[in-house]
Design a protein around this motif. Structure first.
Motif, short mmCIF file in Angstrom:
data_model
loop_
_atom_site.label_atom_id
_atom_site.label_comp_id
_atom_site.label_asym_id
_atom_site.label_seq_id
_atom_site.Cartn_x
_atom_site.Cartn_y
_atom_site.Cartn_z
N GLN A 47 0.85 -1.19 0.00
CA GLN A 47 0.00 0.00 0.00
C GLN A 47 0.88 1.24 0.00
O GLN A 47 1.87 1.31 0.72
CB GLN A 47 -0.88 0.02 1.24
CG GLN A 47 -1.74 1.26 1.33
CD GLN A 47 -2.58 1.27 2.59
OE1 GLN A 47 -2.80 0.25 3.20
NE2 GLN A 47 -3.02 2.45 2.95
N GLN A 101 0.20 13.58 7.11
CA GLN A 101 0.75 13.41 5.77
C GLN A 101 2.25 13.68 5.76
O GLN A 101 3.02 12.93 5.17
CB GLN A 101 0.03 14.34 4.79
CG GLN A 101 -1.41 13.97 4.55
CD GLN A 101 -2.15 14.99 3.71
OE1 GLN A 101 -1.62 16.04 3.36
NE2 GLN A 101 -3.40 14.69 3.38
N ARG A 131 4.14 10.81 7.53
CA ARG A 131 4.28 9.61 6.68
C ARG A 131 5.31 9.82 5.58
O ARG A 131 6.07 8.92 5.26
CB ARG A 131 2.93 9.25 6.09
CG ARG A 131 1.99 8.67 7.13
CD ARG A 131 0.78 8.08 6.51
NE ARG A 131 -0.10 7.57 7.53
CZ ARG A 131 -1.17 6.85 7.27
NH1 ARG A 131 -1.49 6.57 6.03
NH2 ARG A 131 -1.94 6.42 8.24
N TYR A 167 -0.70 11.65 -1.77
CA TYR A 167 -1.24 12.91 -1.27
C TYR A 167 -1.19 13.95 -2.37
O TYR A 167 -0.24 14.00 -3.16
CB TYR A 167 -0.41 13.40 -0.08
CG TYR A 167 -0.36 12.41 1.06
CD1 TYR A 167 -1.50 12.10 1.78
CD2 TYR A 167 0.83 11.78 1.40
CE1 TYR A 167 -1.46 11.20 2.82
CE2 TYR A 167 0.87 10.88 2.45
CZ TYR A 167 -0.27 10.60 3.15
OH TYR A 167 -0.24 9.70 4.18
N LYS A 183 -7.01 12.12 11.36
CA LYS A 183 -7.99 12.28 10.29
C LYS A 183 -8.70 13.62 10.34
O LYS A 183 -9.51 13.91 9.49
CB LYS A 183 -9.02 11.15 10.37
CG LYS A 183 -8.41 9.80 10.07
CD LYS A 183 -9.44 8.71 10.11
CE LYS A 183 -8.77 7.38 9.80
NZ LYS A 183 -9.70 6.27 9.91
N ASP A 187 0.57 5.57 0.04
CA ASP A 187 -0.32 6.70 0.24
C ASP A 187 0.03 7.77 -0.79
O ASP A 187 1.20 8.09 -1.00
CB ASP A 187 -0.15 7.28 1.65
CG ASP A 187 -0.52 6.27 2.72
OD1 ASP A 187 -1.51 5.54 2.51
OD2 ASP A 187 0.17 6.20 3.75
#
Length: 197
Positions: free
Chosen positions: A48, A187, A190, A52, A179, A50
């Motif tokens: 996976q 963000q 990560r 952005y 969240k 992410d």
């Protein structure tokens, strides 16, 4: 047509190393596949990632605040990760220590070591970095700083340090909301963890 050629080359390039070795190891290296209706389809579970969106800034002030947040995360995230590791080690050690007196002596020695190692670097943090560190500790330890102080130092110490924090505009009870309020910070964290920033 070119789409099928690219797919075929992708499949062949994935299988090619398996055919260059001996037959025993070649069978172990063949990637997983499915055979629906007499047709073999290569299967690969991808990790996976992410994605952005690129940040859009209305003005230079927003750009500067975003860059400052990146800088602050780079500075404070290692401390939060170290706090989580130290907390795990302390909890493991406390399980093996019998007796309240021995536990208190152990915690005092750990506290002394931590003060000698981290007091000077943490004093150099700005107010915004300190507030961010409180939230990142909550992210890494799954407990806010107030609860940690209360657990290891007692309720009076937790109340005292919360009062000091409030004087300087911080809150030891602040919780990390990945969240919601802290989405942009999450963000950045990560991306820093992946080495992209």
């Amino acid at each position: 047509m070119s789409k099928y050629i690219v797919i075929f080359l992708f499949i062949v390039s994935g299988l090619f190393p398996a055919f260059s070795e001996s037959k025993a190891t070649a069978m172990a290296d063949i990637p997983p596949a499915t055979v629906p209706q007499k047709d073999t389809i290569y299967m690969k579970i991808l990790p996976q990632i992410d994605v952005y969106p690129r940040p859009v800034f209305k003005n230079n002030r927003q750009r500067r605040l975003y860059n400052r947040l990146i800088r602050d995360v780079r500075i404070t995230l290692p401390y939060a990760k170290q706090a989580a590791n130290i907390l795990d080690n302390v909890n493991d050690s406390l399980q093996n220590i019998k007796g309240e007196k021995a536990r208190k002596e152990y915690l005092k020695s750990v506290e002394k070591d931590l003060f000698s190692e981290f007091e000077q670097p943490l004093r150099k943090l700005t107010f915004s970095q300190g507030r961010l560190l409180i939230k990142l500790v909550d992210r890494e330890c799954q407990q806010n700083s107030f609860e940690l102080v209360k657990l290891y130092r007692g309720g009076f110490s937790a109340f005292f340090w919360q009062g000091i924090a409030r004087i300087f505009g911080a809150n030891l009870k602040a919780e990390y909301d990945a969240k919601g309020e802290d989405l942009q910070t999450e963000q950045i964290v990560r991306m820093v963890e992946l080495g992209l920033l």
